[in-house]
Design an enzyme around this catalytic site. Structure first.
Site, PDB file in Angstrom:
ATOM      1  N   CYS A   1      16.851  23.849  25.343  1.00  0.00           N
ATOM      2  CA  CYS A   1      17.285  24.729  24.257  1.00  0.00           C
ATOM      3  C   CYS A   1      16.155  25.073  23.301  1.00  0.00           C
ATOM      4  O   CYS A   1      16.106  26.177  22.746  1.00  0.00           O
ATOM      5  CB  CYS A   1      18.445  24.089  23.492  1.00  0.00           C
ATOM      6  N   CYS A   2      15.245  24.130  23.067  1.00  0.00           N
ATOM      7  CA  CYS A   2      14.165  24.300  22.097  1.00  0.00           C
ATOM      8  C   CYS A   2      12.908  23.601  22.604  1.00  0.00           C
ATOM      9  O   CYS A   2      12.936  22.866  23.587  1.00  0.00           O
ATOM     10  CB  CYS A   2      14.546  23.697  20.732  1.00  0.00           C
TER      11      CYS A   2
ATOM     12  N   GLU B   1       0.826  -1.212   0.000  1.00  0.00           N
ATOM     13  CA  GLU B   1       0.000   0.000   0.000  1.00  0.00           C
ATOM     14  C   GLU B   1       0.856   1.256   0.000  1.00  0.00           C
ATOM     15  O   GLU B   1       1.818   1.378   0.767  1.00  0.00           O
ATOM     16  CB  GLU B   1      -0.925   0.045   1.210  1.00  0.00           C
TER      17      GLU B   1
ATOM     18  N   CYS C   1      17.865  22.278  17.413  1.00  0.00           N
ATOM     19  CA  CYS C   1      19.200  22.828  17.241  1.00  0.00           C
ATOM     20  C   CYS C   1      20.183  21.673  17.423  1.00  0.00           C
ATOM     21  O   CYS C   1      19.800  20.542  17.697  1.00  0.00           O
ATOM     22  CB  CYS C   1      19.475  23.955  18.241  1.00  0.00           C
TER      23      CYS C   1
ATOM     24  N   HIS D   1       0.701  -0.174  10.283  1.00  0.00           N
ATOM     25  CA  HIS D   1       0.925   1.260  10.473  1.00  0.00           C
ATOM     26  C   HIS D   1       1.604   1.871   9.241  1.00  0.00           C
ATOM     27  O   HIS D   1       2.509   1.284   8.667  1.00  0.00           O
ATOM     28  CB  HIS D   1       1.797   1.511  11.702  1.00  0.00           C
TER      29      HIS D   1
ATOM     30  N   ASP E   1       9.874   5.214  15.766  1.00  0.00           N
ATOM     31  CA  ASP E   1       9.777   6.653  15.554  1.00  0.00           C
ATOM     32  C   ASP E   1      10.350   7.387  16.763  1.00  0.00           C
ATOM     33  O   ASP E   1       9.946   7.128  17.904  1.00  0.00           O
ATOM     34  CB  ASP E   1       8.310   7.044  15.342  1.00  0.00           C
ATOM     35  N   ILE E   2      11.299   8.273  16.506  1.00  0.00           N
ATOM     36  CA  ILE E   2      11.878   9.138  17.544  1.00  0.00           C
ATOM     37  C   ILE E   2      11.513  10.572  17.197  1.00  0.00           C
ATOM     38  O   ILE E   2      11.806  11.045  16.095  1.00  0.00           O
ATOM     39  CB  ILE E   2      13.409   8.988  17.614  1.00  0.00           C
ATOM     40  N   ASP E   3      10.864  11.266  18.119  1.00  0.00           N
ATOM     41  CA  ASP E   3      10.387  12.623  17.884  1.00  0.00           C
ATOM     42  C   ASP E   3      10.820  13.491  19.057  1.00  0.00           C
ATOM     43  O   ASP E   3      10.538  13.168  20.214  1.00  0.00           O
ATOM     44  CB  ASP E   3       8.869  12.628  17.758  1.00  0.00           C
TER      45      ASP E   3
END
Length: 528
Positions: free
Chosen positions: A224-225, A146, A231, A421, A212-214
């Site tokens: 920092c963010c 798919e 960054c 998924h 998945d790493i977010d």
């Protein structure tokens, strides 16, 4: 067979690569907007009908109608209107190979003309086909796979499949999607799912095990963010995660073909492509993500890491990998306990109240004390004998848990649990940044710079610059040497990395296939 188009909100510019809805055993309505949520792959709402309609009861007719409703697609006319408008908009593009693109540095990377040129000149369709097909010759590994397209008119097109790379390329050039996702290999061509008598005959068979790493999952500990911003300092969290997960997948589970891909903004995806990984059932996928999951609980929860002692070898190895990162990337670069409320959070993780009270008093008198010094204070104050009941072993364990809480990978477990998924394809363009989702070379992981990954407009400009330089060198004489457009740009090393990965995968697949064929022949001879 008309394609199915579901109205769905695409990814917003300010949002990251939010996990798309799972591909269920039947098309789902557009309630999973913005790519959020995970849908059940249960067949309970997909009713089976008998072969003799003239003998069906009223209830059976109702069930048949429900099944048709669930597979109801938008009309061909609506889809054709979009295709026609897309083609009209692209009429002015010169499709001649090697023609100058004349891309302005100020061009918007989401412009249809830009995306069309990218798909036509730079996207590695051939290697994508070989990667998903596991062979140079077409097979159902690709033909029953798919693909899902996010279209320019905010529609989301599901259950697309193509027998060859050329047909996939042709359709992408026709539709010119802003991005596309890859789903599982099904029991039949996803386009033909409505022709099956029984809905249960349409089910996912295989797909890569994905992770998945977010960086948004690190917002409570990165200073920092936050949100979509990144960054070099906070990218180190992704580096730590890749190191820890990659070695676990290879050493603990024996996987060999693990492809890491930059998400285009603030994260990374892993595709475990080994045959036995692709064919794993959901229960095994859940077991592996359960093995790797360690940090649990939201931003308001208490202690997030609670590991048993003695430490599992995977945890011990992870600590060895992460301890140096903790000193530099956490204590120095993130300085997580500089603020009083953050320092208080640290004190709640210590096992002794008297020690925590003494440290609180010390830090209150020096409000700007760095996190590096505060970390050193824990041992120094403990050694001073401020607490008569302090358990040295409990303190050591608590400090190890703190290191893990601030360095160990924070994975989106829902992405990994399910065979069906959908996940964004490598080499698509991130709609919020314009950066290409390129593979990451784990051999030189520390050198990967997400802020230096080229945007689609930069790449197209590099093609023109290369062609101009070659023309000057020839002085207008002789034919230009034939060079693939990607080789003229900074995309070249990433395509070559992908090509090498795919070649190794196909080599191993060929060995596995030959062994299976040999075993089948042996079994047949024994039966004879």
């Amino acid at each position: 067979m008309p394609p199915s188009v579901h109205s769905q909100s695409p990814e917003k510019d300010e949002e990251e690569d939010i996990s798309l809805p799972d591909a269920p055993d039947a098309p789902v309505p557009s309630s999973a907007e913005n790519g959020e949520g995970h849908h059940s792959d249960s067949d309970k709402d997909m009713m089976e009908t008998e072969a003799q309609p003239e003998l069906q009861s009223t209830a059976e007719v109702k069930e048949e109608k429900r099944l048709e409703d669930m597979f109801k697609d938008n009309s061909d006319d609506e889809f054709s209107d979009f295709s026609a408008s897309n083609e009209k908009m692209l009429e002015g593009i010169d499709n001649t190979p090697g023609a100058p693109l004349n891309v302005l540095s100020t061009a918007n990377y989401s412009d249809p003309e830009i995306m069309y040129a990218f798909y036509q000149r730079l996207f590695p369709f051939r290697y994508l086909f070989q990667w998903l097909n596991h062979s140079p010759s077409p097979s159902t590994d690709f033909a029953h796979r798919e693909f899902a397209f996010t279209l320019r008119n905010d529609s989301y097109l599901r259950y697309q499949a193509f027998p060859t790379a050329d047909l996939l390329r042709k359709e992408i050039l026709r539709l010119n999607p802003s991005r596309f996702e890859i789903g599982p290999v099904y029991t039949t061509n996803p386009r033909d799912r409505k022709t099956l008598r029984k809905s249960t005959n349409f089910r996912p068979l295989s797909k890569e095990l994905v992770f998945d790493i977010d960086l948004t999952d690190y917002d409570e500990i990165r200073t920092c963010c936050d949100k979509a911003n990144i960054c070099h300092k906070c990218w180190s969290f992704v580096t730590m995660a890749i190191k820890t997960v990659d070695i676990a997948l290879k050493d603990d589970f024996g996987f060999k073909h693990v492809l890491w891909v930059y998400s285009g903004r603030r994260g990374a995806h892993a595709w475990v492509c080994d045959k036995r990984a692709r064919e794993m059932e959901d229960s095994r996928r859940k077991a592996i993500i359960g093995y790797l999951e360690l940090v649990k609980g939201g931003s308001q929860s208490g202690k997030k890491v609670n590991v048993r002692r003695p430490l599992h070898p995977h945890i011990s190895r992870s600590l060895d990998i992460l301890k140096d990162h903790f000193q530099e990337d956490i204590l120095e670069n993130q300085n997580p306990w500089l603020e009083q409320n953050k320092a208080e959070r640290l004190l709640t993780l210590l096992p002794d109240k008297a020690l925590a009270d003494a440290l609180r008093k010390k830090w209150d008198s020096s409000p700007h004390r760095s996190s590096k010094n505060k970390w050193a204070d824990i041992d120094n104050v403990a050694k001073s004998g401020v607490s008569k009941s302090l358990d040295a072993k409990a303190l050591r364990d608590a400090k190890q848990d703190i290191v893990l809480e601030y360095t160990y990978p924070r994975l989106d477990v829902e992405v990994s649990k399910r065979l069906n998924h959908l996940l964004k394809s490598p080499f698509v363009v991130h709609p919020g940044t314009g950066r290409v989702c390129v593979p990451i070379d784990t051999r030189r992981l520390e050198d990967f710079d997400p802020l230096d990954i080229p945007t689609v407009t930069e790449l197209l400009s590099e093609i023109d610059a290369w062609n101009g330089d070659q023309q000057k060198e020839r002085g207008g004489n002789g034919e230009a040497k034939k060079v693939a457009d990607y080789e003229k740009t900074r995309l070249k090393p990433f395509v070559e990395l992908f090509r090498a990965f795919v070649a190794n995968l196909m080599k191993d697949e060929k060995v596995i296939k030959a062994k299976l064929e040999k075993d089948d022949i042996k079994q047949e001879s024994m039966e004879f």
